[in-house]
Every structure is written in C-alpha cells, then in structure tokens.
Design an enzyme around this catalytic site. Structure first.
Site, PDB file in Angstrom:
ATOM      1  N   ALA A  48       0.811  -1.220   0.000  1.00 46.75           N
ATOM      2  CA  ALA A  48       0.000   0.000   0.000  1.00 46.75           C
ATOM      3  C   ALA A  48       0.849   1.277   0.000  1.00 46.75           C
ATOM      4  CB  ALA A  48      -0.990  -0.025   1.167  1.00 46.75           C
ATOM      5  N   ASP A 236      -4.054  -2.567   3.909  1.00 46.51           N
ATOM      6  CA  ASP A 236      -4.251  -1.809   2.665  1.00 46.51           C
ATOM      7  C   ASP A 236      -5.296  -0.721   2.826  1.00 46.51           C
ATOM      8  OD1 ASP A 236      -3.138  -4.590   1.859  1.00 46.51           O
ATOM      9  OD2 ASP A 236      -2.708  -3.251   0.190  1.00 46.51           O
ATOM     10  N   ASN A 246      -6.658  -6.299   4.304  1.00 51.12           N
ATOM     11  CA  ASN A 246      -5.255  -6.619   4.041  1.00 51.12           C
ATOM     12  C   ASN A 246      -5.224  -7.844   3.136  1.00 51.12           C
ATOM     13  OD1 ASN A 246      -2.422  -6.194   4.444  1.00 51.12           O
ATOM     14  ND2 ASN A 246      -2.395  -8.007   5.749  1.00 51.12           N
TER      15      ASN A 246
END
Lengths: 348, 348
Positions: A48, A236, A246
């Site tokens: 990310a 994320d 995630n």
C-alpha cells in the site's frame, strides 16, 4: 537502495521489479504515468505505501510530459492522470491518498507552469521521504510490543519492498531485531502471489533475521500448539472502526491467533486509515485474474487439471474485534478503535 | 477403476500413482511390503482409508513372500511386516486399524500355512470391499445434510483417490449430486501437496460437478461474505471427544466457518475413530520434509530464496467445538460427541 526512487539523471521513476524476486534483482525505469499505472496493476510494485508513492511519481511524470502552457491546463492533465493511476488497484487507500495530496497542493498553485511541474515532483519526493521516516517511527512504536525470544507469524510482505524503505509490520520486526531482541519469524508464504515466500523470506535473508516459511494453512497449528507469541501484518485500508482490509488470508490468521489468545497487531501508516468508511464491509475488494491461482507448478509440472477454474479475491477484511492494537507512526492504538483511531490519525 | 486393487494375475497390489495426477494417470504394481510402506510414506497412495487398505494388502504381499513353513512362523513374519508398514505414517489411525484387524484374525488361525496365506489376502480384499460399501453409506447419510444450490468449501482430497472407491466428504458431495442437488464446490488447493488443486479438481472434472479452486487462505473471505453454505472435510484420526486430526489447514477452515455460523461436517468411517484417545492433543502429528513447502514454482522459476528454510506439519487438530456433526457409515453423529461418538462406533 529504495524500492522506488526518482532518477534525476534520466528524469524517470526507477523501481525494483518485484515480480522477478528472488530470482533476479531487476530495476525498471518508467517514464510515463501509463507505465506507472500498469506497474501498479501488474504488481511490479506492490504494498500500500509503495503504490501510493509510485502514484505520486506517476503524477510527476504526467507533469513532465504534459504540453500544458499554464497552471490550469497542467492541473487538468494531472487530474486525468490521477484518474487513470487511481483506477489501477481499488483496495489500498494510499493510492487515492497520495494522488489527492499532490492534486490538493496543485489546486492552490498559481505560479509559472514549469515551477508547477517542479512542485509536483517535489511533492512526490516529499511523500517518498516522509514514508521512510514514518516507517521508522512505526518501527520504534511497534518494537515495544515484541519481546526477546518471540516467534512471530507474519503475513504477505510488509518490508522495505512494500514501502519506499524499511517496512511496516516487517519494519517493526527489523527495529526490534536491531535493538538486540532475538526473534524468529514464521513466514506465511501468502498464496497465490507468494509475497511471503518470495519477498519476505528474501528480505529476512538480507537482514539476518531467523525465519522459516510455512504454507498459510499451517499458521493455525503453530498458534494452537503454543509455538507463537505474536501475529503481525500490514494493511491496505483501515476503516474508522478499526476493521483492516489486508492481503487475502489475514482474516483467517487473525482468527486463529485470537482463538489461541495470541496478540494480533496491524502496522499501518495513517495514510492507510480511511475515516470516511465506517466499517470494513464498505472497502472494495479487488478480484484479480484467476490465472494467478492456477499458475502453480511443482517440479516443473502443471498442478491443476485441464479446464480448471479458480477464484482470486486479493484481500479480505479482518474485523476490529480480532485486533489487539493498530500501530501507526503516531503511536499504538488500542480498542475501542472507533474512538482512539480518529484521535491517533488527527494527532499527526 | 479402484484407487488400489489386488491383481490376481500378477499377484501384486496395483495402485494409481497419485503423485503424477493430474498430469498422468499412471498405475504402479507393488510386490513387496517394503514397496507398500514406501508408497504410503512418499504418498503414491494417500488418504486415511486408502492407506489402511494398502497396508492390509502389504500384509498379503508379506504372506506371499514369506518362506514360513507353519502358521506360527508366518504370523511372526506378518507381525514384522506390520511394524514396518505401521511406521510409514503416524497420524491416520486407519493404518493401525487395518493391520490390527488382519493380525487379529491370523492370531486365531490354526490351519495349513498356505491356507493362512490365502486368508490374509482374503481379509485384505474384504477390507477393500467393505471400504467401498462404507463410503456409499456415508454418502447416503451425509447427502441429507446438503441442500439444492449449496456452495461447499472442501479441504484436501477425500474422493475416490483417498479411499478404495467413492470417497468420504467428496463421496457425500457425489451422492448429493447424483440425487440431483445442484452443488458448487470451492476447492481448497491444500498446500503444500496441493491435493485439492491436483486431485479433487481432477475428480470433480470427471464427475461433472461445478467447482472453482481457491487458495487455502481465501476460504475465510468467502465464508465471511455469505458465499458458502457448508464446509466438508474428511479425517485421519478422530479422538473420543470428537476432535479431528485432518490435513493441515482444516482447523483454520473450520474456525472461519464457525465464525460465520456456517455448518462444518467431518466425514469419516468408524475405522478413523480412535476411542483410545480422549482428545485430539494426544494424536501424533506427522512432520514431513520441509522441501515439500519449498518446492513450489511459478512460471518455471523457483520461488523461495537460496538457503530458505521451512516447516511442514502435515496435519492439525480441529477441536470438536467447531464441528456441527460427524458423519460415519453408521449415521450422523451430533454433539455431545463424547457421548454420541462411542455409541455410533459401537452401533456398527
């Protein structure tokens, strides 16, 4: 060496091609925003924070190649590039965060267009530099949670390769290791893209931190038999209530840790927190090409039968109830997350 | 075609080499008990009921090759072969069950030695034939649990390849499919040996049952987003309280299903139930060669870095509290398992 960096000599964005690791350490140079969007989409760069920084540099490349003669025209070109970069992957909010940050600065800009071009690049460089500093601060905060002798299960890759440099969850492990704590990492291989087996194992080799690779379905066994003291991963997108989107598999890992009363920590910069979303059910989950699941080989032979189909959701949502704390650059956030997470984000 | 069968013409045990599927359907012929032990160890044959039957045929091969001149001497040779066959894999109790059943019959035998040799083979054939009948009965009982339109997550391989013929958990799915219920199977690929992606997907292709392969860490996402109605798997050893040792990853799958209130069913013949063990913590968990985890390739390239290490526990224990029912050939067993499971086993 940073995972991605601006190369002033060639006016290009250089980045490690993470699809080739650990077999080859290959650097690619990107010169257009379309190349950056494609590199994000095909996971040449992933993680990310890393894709946030890459997108910001994508705007710098757009500014550089735009024929705009004034600030207003350049802003329109930047906005068009941002739309395309922002659509490259849907789940990580850092992408939208970084693009929004650059655009917001440029919207209030009113000088010569070439200075504006330079300002876009300068802002992208600031995002990248800040990312490294933020990771170090997360490392300092999070390392306090790890004890000498801990065995840690870690999911996906959250090291230097997932950010500009240092790492989020793996950055915490690196900081604790640098402090002299003896740690052992059980590395979830992280199917289907195997970021754990490929990237995290490769990073831990460089850092001299002891590790063993496990397949993702083994984590529960190590947790239930008392062989693990902590579970760490990145994120994320984190909703306002602390739900964490995630890498796929995080939810099952957190659930198994919770079932054995093993602490679970998500480590994310505040740029990953999306206070606009009340809960994780609102986070868009990327569906990737099923071929990523089917493309597995053992001993050089295809594994799946002819005609096999697959599904490939790239992320899942770990409910906040399974998390013991969320670590950001502003400190350690404990439940109730809906109260403490916004405070922590605004403390920055 | 059965997964394994006695070939009278060559006096050998023929079996499908499951390591080559789905790439090649290859039959191997074994003529010594040492070859059978090795085939069990290296997973040429796998699946608790299948290795039980294979071990019984291993004793038939031992009887055939023994130079013993009387029943007492032959029994000693059979006992030696049983020790070696029994040590080939530790977790599945069917192995010990099948060996014990043949030896028990032979201990009370007192006729000519050549008739005893024939009796060993006859008993092995009975075990194999009974296994097929038992699977069909499990299928009939278990199919009542599946509804038209169900999407089912299934772990590892529990089909015809895991038994002599038909299957345990996959046998239930086959029976329900044959009854006209429309089912969709999400096939856990089942790292590290990929029995799901290789064997279950291959079987479902043959049966025309719709399926999609998922990596093991995706199951939680499909469960938590309401896309799954049932979770089914087999077992390698069930303790008296209903704890189930099964292929690694089963525990995390059952936990995720339980977290979303999706019913979880284990399907096992009573020969898999070990009433001598009070709970699952007493079941020995096989540790296999870490190379099985490391031997993964994508696009023909090695995945893990040079020098990487791994762990490879082959089974885990799913606590009875996560199971909605256990299906055996004698019916559906509901909690409390410590009361109802022994009754069900003794009903046979």
């Amino acid at each position: 060496m940073r995972t991605l960096d601006w190369d002033a000599a060639t006016a290009s964005l250089k980045m490690i091609d993470q699809r080739r690791l650990p077999e080859k350490l290959e650097i690619v140079a990107l010169t257009t925003p379309a190349q950056v969007a494609e590199a994000i989409r095909n996971m040449t760069v992933r993680g990310a924070p890393a894709i946030g920084a890459a997108a910001a540099f994508g705007l710098a490349l757009a500014a550089q190649s735009s024929p705009a003669g004034d600030a207003g025209a350049l802003l329109l070109d930047l906005e068009a590039a941002a739309r395309s970069l922002g659509a490259s992957r849907p789940t990580a909010v850092n992408l939208a965060w970084a693009l929004g940050r650059v655009l917001d600065r440029m919207r209030s800009y009113s000088g010569p267009v070439d200075e504006m071009r330079a300002a876009v690049l300068a802002e992208a460089c600031r995002i990248a530099d800040e990312d490294v500093a933020i990771n170090k601060r997360m490392g300092d905060h999070g390392a306090a949670l790890l004890a000498d002798g801990d065995t840690i299960i870690h999911h996906c890759n959250t090291g230097a390769l997932a950010v500009v440099d240092w790492g989020t969850a793996l950055g915490v492990i690196r900081t604790a290791h640098a402090q002299g704590k003896r740690l052992h990492v059980l590395v979830d291989e992280t199917r289907p893209r195997l970021q754990g087996a490929r990237l995290t194992a490769w990073e831990l080799e460089q850092y001299g931190i002891p590790y063993e690779i496990i397949s993702d379905d083994m984590a529960g066994h190590f947790l239930q038999t008392g062989q693990v003291q902590k579970v760490l991963f990145g994120g994320d997108r984190v909703a306002a209530n602390g739900d964490v989107a995630n890498k796929i598999g995080t939810y099952m890992l957190a659930l198994a840790a919770h079932d054995s009363l093993i602490p679970v920590y998500a480590v994310v910069p505040t740029s990953t927190v999306d206070l606009a979303l009340a809960h994780g059910g609102l986070i868009p989950i990327e569906q990737r090409d099923p071929q990523e699941v089917l493309d597995i080989q053992l001993h050089g032979e295809r594994v799946v039968p002819e005609g096999a189909r697959a599904r490939n959701p790239a992320f899942d949502v770990t409910p906040a109830r399974l998390l013991n704390a969320i670590v950001t650059e502003n400190g350690i956030v404990y439940p109730p997350f809906e109260v403490n997470l916004p405070k922590n984000v605004h403390a920055g």
